[in-house]
Design an enzyme around this catalytic site. Structure first.
Site, PDB file in Angstrom:
ATOM      1  N   SER A 284       0.784  -1.113  -0.085  1.00 23.14           N
ATOM      2  CA  SER A 284      -0.107  -0.063  -0.114  1.00 23.14           C
ATOM      3  C   SER A 284       0.813   1.113  -0.277  1.00 23.14           C
ATOM      4  O   SER A 284       1.766   1.261  -0.832  1.00 23.14           O
ATOM      5  CB  SER A 284      -1.147  -0.027   1.236  1.00 23.14           C
ATOM      6  OG  SER A 284      -2.039   0.813   1.119  1.00 23.14           O
TER       7      SER A 284
ATOM      8  N   ASP B 163      -5.103  -3.581  -2.487  1.00 24.80           N
ATOM      9  CA  ASP B 163      -4.123  -3.263  -1.548  1.00 24.80           C
ATOM     10  C   ASP B 163      -3.468  -4.608  -0.805  1.00 24.80           C
ATOM     11  O   ASP B 163      -3.806  -5.719  -0.551  1.00 24.80           O
ATOM     12  CB  ASP B 163      -4.900  -2.628  -0.375  1.00 24.80           C
ATOM     13  CG  ASP B 163      -4.230  -2.064   0.666  1.00 24.80           C
ATOM     14  OD1 ASP B 163      -3.163  -2.679   1.132  1.00 24.80           O
ATOM     15  OD2 ASP B 163      -4.402  -0.676   0.866  1.00 24.80           O
TER      16      ASP B 163
END
Length: 322
Positions: free
Chosen positions: A38, A152
């Site tokens: 991320s 993510d």
């Protein structure tokens, strides 16, 4: 020292990664490998490309209103935020470069939403690797790449230690963005939240932006609908007229989702760190900022550098004694 970095996920708290890297550079240490999930993938990719300083200058210039424009709200895509404008800015900074061309080994970790497996991105365009890893579930639109639907990296691997296990380094350093708040202590005989903790939880209606910015910017039906999805409707804590009990914070839908993700990632991180213990773990408290406070880069970077300085002092003292 030659340092291999594992940079964790956590939204805007990831600015703390920049502070950690700054402290390493100021002490003359060499970063010889980096893996990130991320926001950790974004910062790590820019560092590996030698563009982190340029990105930091851009981030420090952002206002809250500018951040909202960059997040590009949408109610029709697979995420509330398209975030392509942010990626356009990152692409302009990092340039047209592939991971294979980077001077430092780099791994971006994403999650394949179809197979349910973590994906290590160690080849291909750097901007694609970053875009895939930052797609927060339900918030930022997933990224389609090579026939895979990627989101993510923090879903499965919030602190990617495994990718740096093979890096030849003197020290492995992990940065977690899910640390406990050192100021939120509870009495061991009282399981109820402290007043300070409660104030932090309900003092704001929105985890996206303040109401003044919202009124001036979100004057469309889509914008109002998007903002409404993240607001609770009542800021005041519920009080019992007869019994003195602590208030329960009322959280908006985004706050609930964000807290659930934090809890899950914290549990996953503990398992990862048990399997691949780093030489130094730097824990950034969850409370340093909200996940979408991308306008607060300067203060979060400073916090990251202070935490890194403390951790490195301890590590260097330990090494000198041995």
């Amino acid at each position: 020292m030659r340092v291999a970095l594992a940079l964790g996920s956590g939204g805007a708290r990831g600015y703390a990664h920049i502070g950690v890297i700054n402290e390493l550079h100021e002490r003359g240490h060499e970063i010889v490998g980096v893996a990130g999930s991320s926001m950790g993938a974004l910062v790590g990719g820019l560092e590996a490309a030698g563009k982190l300083g340029e990105f930091t200058g851009w981030a420090n210039s952002l206002t809250q209103r500018a951040v909202l424009r960059l997040l590009d709200p949408s109610l029709t895509s697979a995420g509330v935020l398209r975030a392509e404008k942010i990626l356009d800015a990152v692409r302009e900074i990092v340039g047209d470069i592939t991971i294979e061309e980077l001077p430092v080994p780099y791994t971006s970790v994403a999650t394949d939403l179809i197979t349910g497996k973590a994906v290590w991105m160690q080849r291909g365009p750097v901007d694609d690797a970053i875009r895939a890893s930052i797609a927060i579930p339900g918030l930022i639109t997933p990224h389609v790449l090579d026939g895979r639907l990627l989101a993510d990296g923090g879903i499965l691997d919030p602190i990617p230690m495994a990718p740096i296990a093979a890096v030849v380094a003197d020290v492995t350093l992990a940065v977690s963005l899910s640390g406990d708040d050192p100021d939120s202590r509870r009495d061991e005989h009282d399981a109820r939240p402290s007043g300070e903790w409660l104030n932090r939880m309900w003092r704001t209606r929105s985890s996206l932006l303040d109401s003044k910015a919202a009124r001036s910017l979100l004057e469309t039906q889509t914008g109002r609908a998007m903002l409404g999805r993240f607001m609770t409707g009542d800021d005041e804590p519920v009080q019992d007229e007869d019994v003195a009990v602590p208030a329960v914070p009322k959280l908006g839908s985004f706050e609930v989702m964000n807290r659930v993700i934090d809890i899950a990632q914290s549990a996953l991180a503990r398992h990862t760190l048990a399997a691949y213990p780093p030489d130094l773990l730097i824990e950034v408290p969850r409370t340093v900022c909200r996940s979408l406070d991308f306008h607060r880069s300067a203060e979060v970077i400073e916090i990251g550098q202070e935490l890194a300085a403390t951790g490195l002092d301890t590590l260097e003292a330990r090494n000198s004694r041995s």
